[in-house]
Design a protein around this motif. Structure first.
Motif, mmCIF file in Angstrom:
data_model
loop_
_atom_site.group_PDB
_atom_site.id
_atom_site.type_symbol
_atom_site.label_atom_id
_atom_site.label_comp_id
_atom_site.label_asym_id
_atom_site.label_seq_id
_atom_site.Cartn_x
_atom_site.Cartn_y
_atom_site.Cartn_z
ATOM 1 N N ALA A 132 -16.893 39.800 -38.055
ATOM 2 C CA ALA A 132 -17.864 38.769 -38.287
ATOM 3 C C ALA A 132 -19.008 39.534 -39.351
ATOM 4 O O ALA A 132 -19.162 38.932 -39.943
ATOM 5 N N ASP A 133 -19.741 40.318 -38.640
ATOM 6 C CA ASP A 133 -20.950 40.417 -39.184
ATOM 7 C C ASP A 133 -20.251 41.339 -40.267
ATOM 8 O O ASP A 133 -20.860 40.888 -41.211
ATOM 9 N N ALA A 134 -19.693 42.021 -40.301
ATOM 10 C CA ALA A 134 -18.955 43.361 -41.021
ATOM 11 C C ALA A 134 -18.433 42.741 -42.312
ATOM 12 O O ALA A 134 -18.745 43.037 -44.190
ATOM 13 N N THR A 135 -17.814 41.593 -42.281
ATOM 14 C CA THR A 135 -17.089 40.284 -43.195
ATOM 15 C C THR A 135 -18.422 40.150 -43.919
ATOM 16 O O THR A 135 -17.842 39.705 -45.583
ATOM 17 N N ALA A 136 -19.206 39.724 -43.329
ATOM 18 C CA ALA A 136 -20.446 39.193 -44.149
ATOM 19 C C ALA A 136 -21.397 40.072 -45.067
ATOM 20 O O ALA A 136 -22.128 39.461 -45.895
ATOM 21 N N VAL A 137 -21.426 40.797 -44.253
ATOM 22 C CA VAL A 137 -21.960 42.168 -44.826
ATOM 23 C C VAL A 137 -21.294 42.346 -46.552
ATOM 24 O O VAL A 137 -21.634 42.460 -48.161
ATOM 25 N N LEU A 138 -19.793 42.919 -46.483
ATOM 26 C CA LEU A 138 -18.686 43.023 -47.207
ATOM 27 C C LEU A 138 -18.828 41.748 -48.321
ATOM 28 O O LEU A 138 -19.270 41.646 -49.547
ATOM 29 N N HIS A 139 -19.031 41.090 -48.154
ATOM 30 C CA HIS A 139 -19.065 39.242 -48.760
ATOM 31 C C HIS A 139 -20.201 38.994 -49.971
ATOM 32 O O HIS A 139 -20.198 38.908 -50.731
#
Length: 129
Positions: free
Chosen positions: A10-17
């Motif tokens: 979830a954190d990595a996805t938020a960073v990428l978004h």
């Protein structure tokens, strides 16, 4: 990469978004939230996940070489990202951890993580099109 905790994904996805939308402040904010919740170890895990996203399934250990002409003339953050991703590709978590620690000690971690996020997005975009 296997067995990544849901929160890390979830954190990595938020960073990428955030990186996809060009919101560097949100990228930094996500990493800050990770550090507040899980310490630097949590931020390292998210960074390692971004490297995994960039590389995909790594080849056998020790088979990747860093081919970056002019790397010694590149900025700290760019050299760091190249070496960090190379460490992931070579299954070399010890080097990845050492690089992460050096960036912390040098006061360069925020810039390195922003560059890593941007490089991951650029890699994903190049694969898509």
């Amino acid at each position: 990469m296997t067995d990544v905790p849901d929160q890390t994904l979830a954190d990595a996805t938020a960073v990428l978004h955030s990186a996809l939308t060009g919101d560097g402040a949100a990228v930094a904010g996500t990493f800050d939230a990770v550090v507040d919740r899980s310490g630097l170890a949590g931020a390292y895990t998210v960074a390692w996940t971004l490297a995994a996203t960039m590389v995909g399934d790594p080849p056998p250990p020790g088979t990747c070489a860093l081919d970056f002409p002019g790397i010694d003339d590149a900025g700290y953050d760019t050299r760091w990202v190249a070496r960090f991703v190379s460490a992931y590709a070579n299954h070399d978590a010890d080097t990845g951890e050492a690089l992460f620690g050096a960036a912390v000690a040098d006061g360069q971690l925020p810039d390195c993580l922003l560059t890593l996020a941007g490089s991951t997005v650029a890699t994903l975009r190049s694969r898509a099109g």
